[in-house]
Design a protein around this motif. Structure first.
Motif, PDB file in Angstrom:
ATOM      1  N   LYS A  80      85.474 170.191 -24.680  1.00 30.28           N
ATOM      2  CA  LYS A  80      86.165 170.996 -23.687  1.00 30.28           C
ATOM      3  C   LYS A  80      85.446 170.760 -22.373  1.00 30.28           C
ATOM      4  N   HIS A  81      86.172 170.730 -21.332  1.00 35.84           N
ATOM      5  CA  HIS A  81      85.634 170.313 -20.046  1.00 35.84           C
ATOM      6  C   HIS A  81      85.212 171.492 -19.175  1.00 35.84           C
ATOM      7  N   TYR A  82      84.307 172.314 -19.697  1.00 35.17           N
ATOM      8  CA  TYR A  82      83.839 173.487 -18.980  1.00 35.17           C
ATOM      9  C   TYR A  82      82.323 173.570 -19.042  1.00 35.17           C
TER      10      TYR A  82
ATOM     11  N   HIS B  35      85.154 174.659 -14.420  1.00 32.54           N
ATOM     12  CA  HIS B  35      85.744 173.426 -14.947  1.00 32.54           C
ATOM     13  C   HIS B  35      84.880 172.278 -14.465  1.00 32.54           C
TER      14      HIS B  35
ATOM     15  N   ASN C  15      86.001 180.480 -26.280  1.00 31.94           N
ATOM     16  CA  ASN C  15      87.125 180.084 -25.433  1.00 31.94           C
ATOM     17  C   ASN C  15      86.890 178.784 -24.674  1.00 31.94           C
ATOM     18  N   TYR C  16      85.641 178.480 -24.336  1.00 33.60           N
ATOM     19  CA  TYR C  16      85.383 177.351 -23.448  1.00 33.60           C
ATOM     20  C   TYR C  16      84.581 176.222 -24.081  1.00 33.60           C
ATOM     21  N   THR C  17      84.262 176.336 -25.365  1.00 33.88           N
ATOM     22  CA  THR C  17      83.565 175.263 -26.070  1.00 33.88           C
ATOM     23  C   THR C  17      84.161 175.153 -27.471  1.00 33.88           C
ATOM     24  N   TYR C  18      83.692 174.183 -28.226  1.00 34.93           N
ATOM     25  CA  TYR C  18      84.103 174.057 -29.623  1.00 34.93           C
ATOM     26  C   TYR C  18      83.059 174.636 -30.575  1.00 34.93           C
TER      27      TYR C  18
END
Length: 122
Positions: A6-8, A70, A97-100
């Protein structure tokens, strides 16, 4: 096979002399390593004691502050959470929500959870 990314970036701004910042760092040290690895701590002030340009750009004026960005735009916060308690409370859902990285998120609202604990004690 590579894991999807994820690109965060989850950035946490802190100060050494800030007790809530130290408390938050202690909390993070007790998280599983994979969760720790997606959290990035940055100083709010430079060596001269002035707010960093990045903090000024993000309007980070208090510590600790957690900012989700982002990776294509480090100047525009997607989310900003201020305060140790708020960050600790929202950390599992932010990581999810922002990573795996997997976190154990309780589906019960904290107030319901406390009420359930009280009922179980009776």
């Amino acid at each position: 096979m590579n894991k999807p990314v994820k690109h965060y970036t989850i950035a946490i701004f802190s100060q050494d002399e800030c007790k809530p910042c130290r408390d938050l760092k202690e909390h993070v040290r007790n998280l599983p390593q994979d969760q720790q690895s997606v959290l990035n701590f940055y100083d709010m002030k430079n060596l001269r004691g002035q707010q960093t340009v990045w903090c000024e750009t993000l309007d980070v004026n208090l510590t600790p502050t957690m900012v989700v960005l982002h990776n294509d735009d480090y100047g525009t916060p997607i989310e900003k959470i201020v305060g140790c308690r708020s960050i600790i409370e929202l950390l599992p859902s932010t990581i999810t929500n922002y990573t795996y990285v997997h976190t154990e998120i309780d589906n019960i609202h904290p107030d319901q959870s406390n009420a359930e604990n009280e009922r179980n004690r009776s």
